[in-house]
Motif scaffolding. Structure first.
Motif, PDB file in Angstrom:
ATOM      1  N   UNK A 177       0.824  -1.193   0.000  1.00 33.13           N
ATOM      2  CA  UNK A 177       0.000   0.000   0.000  1.00 33.13           C
ATOM      3  C   UNK A 177       0.867   1.256   0.000  1.00 33.13           C
ATOM      4  N   UNK A 178       0.327   2.333  -0.576  1.00 35.12           N
ATOM      5  CA  UNK A 178       1.098   3.570  -0.663  1.00 35.12           C
ATOM      6  C   UNK A 178       1.110   4.309   0.667  1.00 35.12           C
ATOM      7  N   UNK A 179       0.132   4.022   1.530  1.00 31.22           N
ATOM      8  CA  UNK A 179       0.088   4.705   2.822  1.00 31.22           C
ATOM      9  C   UNK A 179       1.020   4.025   3.812  1.00 31.22           C
ATOM     10  N   UNK A 180       1.186   4.691   4.936  1.00 29.07           N
ATOM     11  CA  UNK A 180       1.991   4.153   6.032  1.00 29.07           C
ATOM     12  C   UNK A 180       1.383   2.831   6.484  1.00 29.07           C
ATOM     13  N   UNK A 181       2.220   1.817   6.620  1.00 29.25           N
ATOM     14  CA  UNK A 181       1.736   0.492   7.003  1.00 29.25           C
ATOM     15  C   UNK A 181       1.114   0.473   8.396  1.00 29.25           C
ATOM     16  N   UNK A 182       1.439   1.480   9.217  1.00 30.56           N
ATOM     17  CA  UNK A 182       0.905   1.497  10.574  1.00 30.56           C
ATOM     18  C   UNK A 182      -0.534   1.999  10.629  1.00 30.56           C
ATOM     19  N   UNK A 183      -1.059   2.557   9.531  1.00 30.05           N
ATOM     20  CA  UNK A 183      -2.408   3.089   9.536  1.00 30.05           C
ATOM     21  C   UNK A 183      -3.424   1.961   9.579  1.00 30.05           C
ATOM     22  N   UNK A 184      -4.570   2.253  10.213  1.00 26.36           N
ATOM     23  CA  UNK A 184      -5.588   1.236  10.409  1.00 26.36           C
ATOM     24  C   UNK A 184      -6.878   1.641   9.694  1.00 26.36           C
ATOM     25  N   UNK A 185      -7.858   0.733   9.618  1.00 24.77           N
ATOM     26  CA  UNK A 185      -9.096   1.059   8.905  1.00 24.77           C
ATOM     27  C   UNK A 185      -9.820   2.293   9.422  1.00 24.77           C
ATOM     28  N   UNK A 186      -9.592   2.664  10.692  1.00 25.51           N
ATOM     29  CA  UNK A 186     -10.255   3.851  11.225  1.00 25.51           C
ATOM     30  C   UNK A 186      -9.892   5.089  10.424  1.00 25.51           C
ATOM     31  N   UNK A 187      -8.739   5.043   9.746  1.00 22.85           N
ATOM     32  CA  UNK A 187      -8.300   6.158   8.910  1.00 22.85           C
ATOM     33  C   UNK A 187      -9.319   6.477   7.820  1.00 22.85           C
ATOM     34  N   UNK A 188     -10.060   5.489   7.395  1.00 22.60           N
ATOM     35  CA  UNK A 188     -10.972   5.656   6.274  1.00 22.60           C
ATOM     36  C   UNK A 188     -12.436   5.599   6.702  1.00 22.60           C
ATOM     37  N   UNK A 189     -12.691   5.130   7.925  1.00 24.59           N
ATOM     38  CA  UNK A 189     -14.047   5.101   8.431  1.00 24.59           C
ATOM     39  C   UNK A 189     -14.446   6.439   9.047  1.00 24.59           C
ATOM     40  N   UNK A 190     -13.493   7.144   9.628  1.00 26.28           N
ATOM     41  CA  UNK A 190     -13.801   8.366  10.364  1.00 26.28           C
ATOM     42  C   UNK A 190     -14.487   9.434   9.513  1.00 26.28           C
ATOM     43  N   UNK A 259      -5.808   3.140  20.711  1.00 25.15           N
ATOM     44  CA  UNK A 259      -6.671   1.977  20.473  1.00 25.15           C
ATOM     45  C   UNK A 259      -7.021   1.855  18.993  1.00 25.15           C
ATOM     46  N   UNK A 260      -7.294   3.006  18.333  1.00 27.09           N
ATOM     47  CA  UNK A 260      -7.697   2.998  16.926  1.00 27.09           C
ATOM     48  C   UNK A 260      -6.567   3.433  16.002  1.00 27.09           C
ATOM     49  N   UNK A 261      -5.759   4.384  16.418  1.00 28.62           N
ATOM     50  CA  UNK A 261      -4.560   4.714  15.657  1.00 28.62           C
ATOM     51  C   UNK A 261      -4.750   5.593  14.449  1.00 28.62           C
ATOM     52  N   UNK A 262      -5.760   6.478  14.433  1.00 25.86           N
ATOM     53  CA  UNK A 262      -5.904   7.405  13.322  1.00 25.86           C
ATOM     54  C   UNK A 262      -4.746   8.398  13.311  1.00 25.86           C
ATOM     55  N   UNK A 263      -4.134   8.596  12.139  1.00 28.85           N
ATOM     56  CA  UNK A 263      -3.052   9.562  11.990  1.00 28.85           C
ATOM     57  C   UNK A 263      -3.498  10.644  11.019  1.00 28.85           C
TER      58      UNK A 263
END
Length: 383
Positions: A177-190, A259-263
C-alpha cells in the motif's frame, strides 16, 4: 279465566346476553376474528404506519437493487508506469475481458502516479520490477477496491505463468500500500461516519426545533417580543455549529487514541471550516422539512427519508463505484457527498485548501438556495 300474569322466562346467569358472541370455542373464535379485522383496518387507515412498514422498506429494496445491479467484481483503475510485460502481453479477446474489470492509464512518471493513487484518483500503480516481478502499489483507503486490484492482477500473473507450461513461473506479484503500514481502517471510516453524524444532527435540530416552536406557539411569542428574526435564526445556527464542532472534536479525539490509531495529515484543521459550511447546508434541509411538517412525527419521518438515502448515496458507508453511472451522477446533488470526499482528502490523504475550497463554496450555495425556499414556505403559526 285466571287474572294472574303469564309467567315469563327469566334469563339465567349462564344465558348469553343479546348480541353477545356464543359461549365456548365459537365465541372465542368470533372475538379473535373481530379484533383482527378491527386492528387490520386501523393499520390500513394509519398512513404513517403504512409508509414505514411497507413503502420505506420497498424504497430501500429498490435503492440497493439499483446500487448493486449487475455488480460482480469491482472495476478498478490503475496506472501503468513504463512498460509492464505481463500487461502488454495480454491481447485479443483476453485483452477485452481484462478491460471489463481493469482500466489502464499509462503514466510515465512514478511520482505523478503515486500522487494520483494517494488522492484516490487511481486505485493502484503497476510497474515492472526485477526478475519478472510485477510491483503493485495500491491505496488502502478502500479495502474492497484494493482487494479487487490485487485479485485482478494476480489472475493476470497466474494466466501468464500457465501459458509457459513446463517452465518456472515467469512473473511474481509484489503488492504494497502507498500509505503508512501502521495506519488502520479507522483512517478511512472516520470521515464518512463523521459526515453522517453532522448531517443527522444539523437536519434534526433545525427541523424539530422549528416544528416544536410553532406547535407550542413559541414562534408567535417571539414574533411579538422585541427580538429580531436575525437574533432567533443566529442563535439556532450558533448552537448547531457548536454541536457540530463538538462532534468533530469527539470523533477525532477518539479515533486518534492508540486503540484505533488514526493519523491525521498536516492540513487536518481544514475539516473545521468544511464542517461549518456543511452544517449550514444540512440546516437548510431541516428548515425546509420543518416548514412543511406540522408535527414532530411528520418531521422525523421526512428527515429519515432524506438522511438515509443521502448517507448511502454519498459514500459515507461504502463507495458507489460499482453502481450505475446515472446513480453516481445523481449522488452529486447531495451535500453529504462533498463533505465526505473533502474530509477524506484533508484528514487522511494529505489534501489542502484547493481540495476542499470548491466543496465549501458549493455547500454555501446549496445552503443559500434551500434557505430561500424555506423562507418562502415558512409560517409563524399552524394554518
Amino acid at each position: 279465566m285466571s287474572n294472574s300474569a303469564p309467567e315469563t322466562t327469566r334469563p339465567t346467569d349462564d344465558a348469553p346476553a343479546p348480541g353477545a358472541p356464543a359461549a365456548g370455542g365459537d365465541g372465542r373464535a368470533s372475538a379473535f376474528v373481530s379484533l383482527s379485522r378491527v386492528m387490520f383496518v386501523a393499520f390500513l387507515r394509519d398512513r404513517t404506519a403504512l409508509f414505514f412498514t411497507l413503502a420505506l422498506p420497498l424504497m430501500f429494496l429498490l435503492l440497493f437493487g439499483f446500487l448493486f445491479k449487475g455488480a460482480t467484481s469491482p472495476h478498478v483503475k490503475v496506472a501503468e508506469v513504463g512498460q509492464v510485460a505481463v500487461l502488454d502481453s495480454v491481447q485479443g479477446d483476453e485483452r477485452k475481458g481484462l478491460e471489463q474489470v481493469l482500466t489502464i492509464t499509462r503514466i510515465p512518471d512514478e511520482a505523478t502516479a503515486l500522487q494520483k493513487v494517494r488522492k484516490g484518483d487511481l486505485d493502484a500503480l503497476v510497474e515492472q520490477g526485477p526478475g519478472g516481478q510485477v510491483v503493485v502499489r495500491y491505496s488502502a483507503s478502500d479495502q474492497v477496491r484494493s482487494g479487487g486490484v490485487q485479485a485482478v492482477l494476480q489472475s493476470v500473473v497466474q494466466s501468464a505463468n500457465q501459458q509457459a507450461t513446463g517452465q518456472p513461473p515467469r512473473y511474481t506479484l509484489a503488492a504494497s500500500q502507498v500509505e503508512d503500514q501502521s495506519l488502520k481502517p479507522i483512517q478511512y471510516l472516520t470521515p464518512g461516519l463523521l459526515g453522517w453524524a453532522v448531517a443527522t444532527g444539523a437536519i434534526f435540530s433545525a427541523s424539530l426545533s422549528l416544528v416544536s416552536w410553532r406547535k407550542k406557539r413559541l414562534l408567535r411569542r417571539l414574533r411579538l417580543a422585541p427580538v429580531s428574526v436575525g437574533s432567533i435564526v443566529g442563535s439556532r445556527v450558533l448552537v448547531t455549529c457548536v454541536v457540530a464542532l463538538m462532534q468533530t472534536a469527539i470523533f477525532l479525539l477518539v479515533a486518534t487514541t492508540p486503540v484505533f490509531g488514526l493519523k491525521l495529515t498536516g492540513n487536518w484543521w481544514l475539516v473545521i471550516p468544511l464542517v461549518l459550511c456543511a452544517t449550514l447546508a444540512f440546516m437548510s434541509i431541516g428548515l425546509v422539512t420543518g416548514a412543511i411538517a406540522k408535527t414532530e412525527e411528520a418531521a422525523n419521518g421526512i428527515n429519515q427519508v432524506i438522511i438515509l438515502p443521502m448517507s448511502f448515496l454519498s459514500g459515507a458507508f461504502f463507495p458507489l463505484d460499482n453502481s450505475p453511472h446515472w446513480l453516481q451522477q445523481f449522488s452529486h446533488v447531495f451535500p453529504l457527498r462533498y463533505l465526505v470526499i473533502s474530509a477524506q482528502s484533508v484528514l487522511t490523504r494529505g489534501g489542502g485548501l484547493t481540495d476542499c475550497l470548491p466543496a465549501m463554496a458549493g455547500l454555501l450555495a446549496f445552503a443559500a438556495a434551500l434557505t430561500a425556499l424555506a423562507w418562502r414556505l415558512f409560517r409563524w403559526e399552524d394554518a
